[in-house]
Design an enzyme around this catalytic site. Structure first.
Site, PDB file in Angstrom:
ATOM      1  N   GLU A 176       9.353   1.200  10.979  1.00 51.64           N
ATOM      2  CA  GLU A 176      10.355   2.262  10.773  1.00 51.64           C
ATOM      3  C   GLU A 176       9.613   3.580  10.947  1.00 51.64           C
ATOM      4  O   GLU A 176       8.807   3.963  10.095  1.00 51.64           O
ATOM      5  CB  GLU A 176      10.977   2.140   9.390  1.00 51.64           C
ATOM      6  CG  GLU A 176      11.778   0.859   9.264  1.00 51.64           C
ATOM      7  CD  GLU A 176      12.470   0.699   7.921  1.00 51.64           C
ATOM      8  OE1 GLU A 176      12.479   1.659   7.132  1.00 51.64           O
ATOM      9  OE2 GLU A 176      13.000  -0.387   7.686  1.00 51.64           O
ATOM     10  N   LYS A 223       0.846  -1.199   0.000  1.00 49.68           N
ATOM     11  CA  LYS A 223       0.000   0.000   0.000  1.00 49.68           C
ATOM     12  C   LYS A 223       0.881   1.250   0.000  1.00 49.68           C
ATOM     13  O   LYS A 223       1.556   1.544   0.981  1.00 49.68           O
ATOM     14  CB  LYS A 223      -0.904   0.053   1.237  1.00 49.68           C
ATOM     15  CG  LYS A 223      -1.940   1.180   1.094  1.00 49.68           C
ATOM     16  CD  LYS A 223      -2.680   1.453   2.381  1.00 49.68           C
ATOM     17  CE  LYS A 223      -2.245   2.712   3.071  1.00 49.68           C
ATOM     18  NZ  LYS A 223      -2.226   3.940   2.268  1.00 49.68           N
ATOM     19  N   CYS A 237      12.845  11.128   7.627  1.00 46.97           N
ATOM     20  CA  CYS A 237      12.696  10.551   8.972  1.00 46.97           C
ATOM     21  C   CYS A 237      13.927  10.825   9.821  1.00 46.97           C
ATOM     22  O   CYS A 237      13.834  11.093  11.011  1.00 46.97           O
ATOM     23  CB  CYS A 237      12.456   9.055   8.867  1.00 46.97           C
ATOM     24  SG  CYS A 237      13.696   8.221   7.850  1.00 46.97           S
ATOM     25  N   GLU A 294       8.331  15.735  16.205  1.00 45.31           N
ATOM     26  CA  GLU A 294       8.770  15.661  14.810  1.00 45.31           C
ATOM     27  C   GLU A 294       7.916  16.624  13.975  1.00 45.31           C
ATOM     28  O   GLU A 294       6.697  16.457  13.885  1.00 45.31           O
ATOM     29  CB  GLU A 294       8.612  14.237  14.275  1.00 45.31           C
ATOM     30  CG  GLU A 294       9.169  14.085  12.876  1.00 45.31           C
ATOM     31  CD  GLU A 294       8.941  12.692  12.300  1.00 45.31           C
ATOM     32  OE1 GLU A 294       7.818  12.167  12.428  1.00 45.31           O
ATOM     33  OE2 GLU A 294       9.883  12.142  11.702  1.00 45.31           O
TER      34      GLU A 294
HETATM   35  N1  LIG Z   1      12.089   5.415   9.993  1.00 43.89           N
HETATM   36  C1  LIG Z   1      12.038   5.483   8.683  1.00 43.89           C
HETATM   37  O1  LIG Z   1      12.782   4.830   7.962  1.00 43.89           O
HETATM   38  C2  LIG Z   1      11.056   6.409   8.017  1.00 43.89           C
HETATM   39  C3  LIG Z   1      11.187   6.659   6.651  1.00 43.89           C
HETATM   40  C4  LIG Z   1      10.284   7.531   6.037  1.00 43.89           C
HETATM   41  C5  LIG Z   1       9.286   8.146   6.788  1.00 43.89           C
HETATM   42  N2  LIG Z   1       9.186   7.888   8.110  1.00 43.89           N
HETATM   43  C6  LIG Z   1       8.153   8.579   8.916  1.00 43.89           C
HETATM   44  O2  LIG Z   1       6.948   8.716   8.185  1.00 43.89           O
HETATM   45  C7  LIG Z   1       6.209   9.828   8.674  1.00 43.89           C
HETATM   46  C8  LIG Z   1       5.676  10.668   7.539  1.00 43.89           C
HETATM   47  O3  LIG Z   1       4.929   9.925   6.654  1.00 43.89           O
HETATM   48  P1  LIG Z   1       3.322   9.896   6.663  1.00 43.89           P
HETATM   49  O4  LIG Z   1       2.787  11.228   7.081  1.00 43.89           O
HETATM   50  O5  LIG Z   1       2.907   9.317   5.367  1.00 43.89           O
HETATM   51  O6  LIG Z   1       3.066   8.859   7.826  1.00 43.89           O
HETATM   52  P2  LIG Z   1       1.689   8.168   8.243  1.00 43.89           P
HETATM   53  O7  LIG Z   1       2.002   7.339   9.433  1.00 43.89           O
HETATM   54  O8  LIG Z   1       0.597   9.155   8.328  1.00 43.89           O
HETATM   55  O9  LIG Z   1       1.325   7.252   6.992  1.00 43.89           O
HETATM   56  C9  LIG Z   1       2.203   6.254   6.520  1.00 43.89           C
HETATM   57  C10 LIG Z   1       1.390   5.185   5.816  1.00 43.89           C
HETATM   58  O10 LIG Z   1       0.556   4.568   6.785  1.00 43.89           O
HETATM   59  C11 LIG Z   1      -0.796   4.560   6.341  1.00 43.89           C
HETATM   60  N3  LIG Z   1      -1.661   4.644   7.521  1.00 43.89           N
HETATM   61  C12 LIG Z   1      -2.129   5.745   8.137  1.00 43.89           C
HETATM   62  N4  LIG Z   1      -2.917   5.391   9.183  1.00 43.89           N
HETATM   63  C13 LIG Z   1      -2.929   4.036   9.230  1.00 43.89           C
HETATM   64  C14 LIG Z   1      -3.544   3.084  10.080  1.00 43.89           C
HETATM   65  N5  LIG Z   1      -4.316   3.441  11.107  1.00 43.89           N
HETATM   66  N6  LIG Z   1      -3.330   1.760   9.850  1.00 43.89           N
HETATM   67  C15 LIG Z   1      -2.520   1.371   8.836  1.00 43.89           C
HETATM   68  N7  LIG Z   1      -1.931   2.237   7.973  1.00 43.89           N
HETATM   69  C16 LIG Z   1      -2.122   3.560   8.177  1.00 43.89           C
HETATM   70  C17 LIG Z   1      -0.884   5.752   5.402  1.00 43.89           C
HETATM   71  O11 LIG Z   1      -1.973   5.608   4.533  1.00 43.89           O
HETATM   72  C18 LIG Z   1       0.468   5.699   4.711  1.00 43.89           C
HETATM   73  O12 LIG Z   1       0.444   4.758   3.667  1.00 43.89           O
HETATM   74  C19 LIG Z   1       7.188  10.588   9.537  1.00 43.89           C
HETATM   75  O13 LIG Z   1       6.890  10.379  10.888  1.00 43.89           O
HETATM   76  C20 LIG Z   1       8.530   9.975   9.185  1.00 43.89           C
HETATM   77  O14 LIG Z   1       9.499  10.090  10.187  1.00 43.89           O
HETATM   78  C21 LIG Z   1      10.029   7.026   8.744  1.00 43.89           C
HETATM   79  C1  LIG Z   2      15.296   6.465   4.767  1.00 44.08           C
HETATM   80  N1  LIG Z   2      15.374   7.715   4.037  1.00 44.08           N
HETATM   81  C2  LIG Z   2      16.440   8.518   4.584  1.00 44.08           C
HETATM   82  C3  LIG Z   2      15.636   7.458   2.623  1.00 44.08           C
HETATM   83  C4  LIG Z   2      14.099   8.339   4.126  1.00 44.08           C
HETATM   84  C5  LIG Z   2      13.622   8.638   5.449  1.00 44.08           C
HETATM   85  O1  LIG Z   2      12.679   9.384   5.556  1.00 44.08           O
END
Ligand SMILES: NC(=O)c1ccc[n+]([C@@H]2O[C@H](COP(=O)([O-])OP(=O)(O)OC[C@H]3O[C@@H](n4cnc5c(N)ncnc54)[C@H](O)[C@@H]3O)[C@@H](O)[C@H]2O)c1
Ligand SMILES: C[N+](C)(C)CC=O
Length: 496
Positions: A255, A180, A289, A390
């Site tokens: 993650e 997804k 992230c 964040e």
């Molecule tokens: N640690 C890492 O490697 C990493 C990498 C990239 C992004 N991130 C994190 O992602 C976040 C930003 O992305 P975002 O705003 O898309 O995050 P988000 O958590 O809002 O959404 C991520 C995904 O989860 C889905 N989702 C949302 N609610 C859900 C639920 N209740 N059940 C299952 N799936 C659900 C969304 O549709 C989307 O596909 C930031 O916090 C960032 O730090 C972490």
């Molecule tokens: C893992 N990285 C750094 C590519 C994306 C994190 O948001």
């Protein structure tokens, strides 16, 4: 600035077919540089998620993919890598159109995605078992096997790359998949699945559903037909996924978010540290992230460093991602821009001092986009929300420290533990500090590089498990113990 003359029609991919949502609903996908609708994406719901899960379950249970010789699975992955490179220019252009990131970043992401498929194609055929010396005349060993049906959920900040980090190892290990993408940025996932179709991965092995997190995503996390969920996204969502996954004790990898410290000591190479501080927070508009969103400066260099940092930050060219001069693009969506601007207001109200940026950019040509200036706060306190939470945008919180002990205490002073950097030319000090950081990914005299070969993941509330490297493949396997008795005779425990 790119405009689209034809609005793309994005369908889901289930059992080797392109399908609309069963409800017929669609969602508008918007170019964040100008607010223009670039695509209409099938808006799946719980029923669509169930259909894809059932296909992945049936396909896994039939055994064709998991029992295929690894070298043959690997050949599909190599073919995907080749196709990603063949279509790289088009995919990068679409990533920029959908996500807003500068084109040069999108080009890096596509190249990284191809390299990731190649890395896991190679790893699929490498030795992975172990044998043990045990007390009996027994040959004890472990083998690694596919987990089963894996649900993979990713965010919008690196739409293609975050998907590939999961899809490549999941397929290499012999699992079937329901993927997804983020509902905000599904465009390049479609391109990837067109490639998956083109290289001929058997139908049902990998499926894609689009739609909202609380419906489609939650069903993937909750379904008892799914064996493993691998999620990248926000910490609050990760918590909800853990709860949903508890019903059938799914394997989980998370993650999650971060508020990572970038620590600069007075003995650092000054210009190098300034340059990485900028890269650490403003690359990808701060929507990373592992962003170095807290800059910890040793007292004696604080003022000079901030002055130079602000001077450099003001020179960053903000614009549409596909403009050749652009160094920083728009934020991904209006809702996200409003969240980031909200945090800037919070920072001001909390009493932090704004020394750079702080505004939405609405000059001519920018008025319909979601552009925010590179923003820097100083005079922060550790308990401020802009230091603890964040923001996920181009907003830097500077903290001041007097010695090594205080730097470590501040660095570890949030609920997160994803990444961290240390700048100093004293090697022993660098190692002392790095070893005290409660973070999963660290750099000395650098910030941000990631490698397919090395594990990625966080301590504390930044996640569970590790992506990439051999760790990333292991996350998609079960460990089976096999004991072979080499003296085949009765055990003799009970009287005969
Ligand atoms: N640690 C890492 O490697 C990493 C990498 C990239 C992004 N991130 C994190 O992602 C976040 C930003 O992305 P975002 O705003 O898309 O995050 P988000 O958590 O809002 O959404 C991520 C995904 O989860 C889905 N989702 C949302 N609610 C859900 C639920 N209740 N059940 C299952 N799936 C659900 C969304 O549709 C989307 O596909 C930031 O916090 C960032 O730090 C972490
Ligand atoms: C893992 N990285 C750094 C590519 C994306 C994190 O948001």
């Amino acid at each position: 600035m790119s405009t689209v003359t034809q609005v793309l029609d994005l369908k889901m991919y289930v059992d080797g077919k392109w399908v609309d949502a069963q409800s017929g609903e669609t969602r508008d996908i918007v170019n964040p540089a100008n607010g223009q609708v670039i695509a209409k994406a099938a808006e799946g719901n719980v029923e669509d998620a169930r259909r894809a899960i059932e296909v992945a379950r049936r396909t896994f249970d039939e055994g064709g993919w998991s029992e295929m010789p690894a070298v043959q699975r690997a050949s599909y992955l190599f073919a995907i890598a080749d196709k990603l490179e063949e279509y790289a220019a088009e995919i990068a252009r679409l990533e920029t159109l959908d996500n807003g990131k500068p084109l040069r970043e999108a080009e890096f992401d596509v190249a990284d995605a191809a390299a990731c498929f190649r890395y896991y194609a190679g790893l699929a055929t490498k030795p992975d078992g172990q044998t043990y010396h045990v007390a009996d005349p027994m040959q004890a060993m472990v083998v690694r096997e596919a987990v089963g049906v894996c649900a993979l959920i990713v965010p919008w900040n690196f739409p293609l790359l975050m998907g590939v980090w999961k899809i490549a190892p999941a397929l290499a290990a012999g699992n079937t998949v329901v993927f997804k993408p983020s509902e905000v940025t599904p465009v390049t996932a479609i391109k990837l699945f067109e490639i998956i179709e083109e290289v001929g991965i058997p139908h049902g092995v990998i499926n894609m559903v689009m739609g909202a997190g609380p419906t489609v995503g939650n069903e993937l996390a909750e379904s008892h037909l799914v064996d493993k969920i691998s999620f990248t996204g926000g910490t609050a969502t990760g918590r909800s996924i853990m709860k949903a996954a508890a019903g059938n004790i799914k394997k989980i990898s998370l993650e999650l978010g971060g508020k990572s410290p970038n620590i600069v000591f007075a003995d650092a190479d000054f210009e190098t540290a300034v340059d990485y501080a900028l890269f650490g927070i403003f690359c990808n508009q701060g929507q990373v992230c592992s962003a170095g969103s807290r800059l910890l400066l040793e007292e004696s260099i604080h003022d000079k460093f901030v002055e130079r940092l602000v001077e450099r930050a003001k020179q960053i060219t903000v614009g549409a991602g596909d403009h050749p001069d652009t160094e920083m693009g728009p934020l991904v969506s209006q809702a996200h821009m409003e969240k980031v601007l909200g945090y800037i207001e919070i920072g001001k109200q909390e009493g932090a001092r704004l020394v750079c940026g702080g505004n939405r950019i609405t000059k001519d040509g920018f008025e319909n986009g979601y552009f925010v200036e590179p923003t820097i706060f100083v005079d922060t306190k550790p308990n401020m929300r802009i230091v603890q939470e964040e923001i996920f945008g181009p907003v830097l919180a500077v903290q001041k420290f007097k010695d090594e002990a205080e730097a470590i205490e501040l660095a570890n002073g949030t609920v997160y533990g994803l990444a961290g950097g240390v700048f100093t030319l004293d090697g022993a000090k660098a190692m002392r500090v790095i070893k005290k950081l409660r973070s999963g990914i660290t750099w000395i005299n650098s910030y941000h590089p990631t490698y397919n070969e090395a594990p990625w993941g966080g301590y504390k509330q930044s996640g569970i498990g590790r992506g990439l490297g051999t760790f990333g493949l292991e996350e998609f396997t079960e460990v089976k113990q096999i004991n072979i008795n080499m003296q085949v005779e009765p055990v003799g425990w009970f009287k005969n």
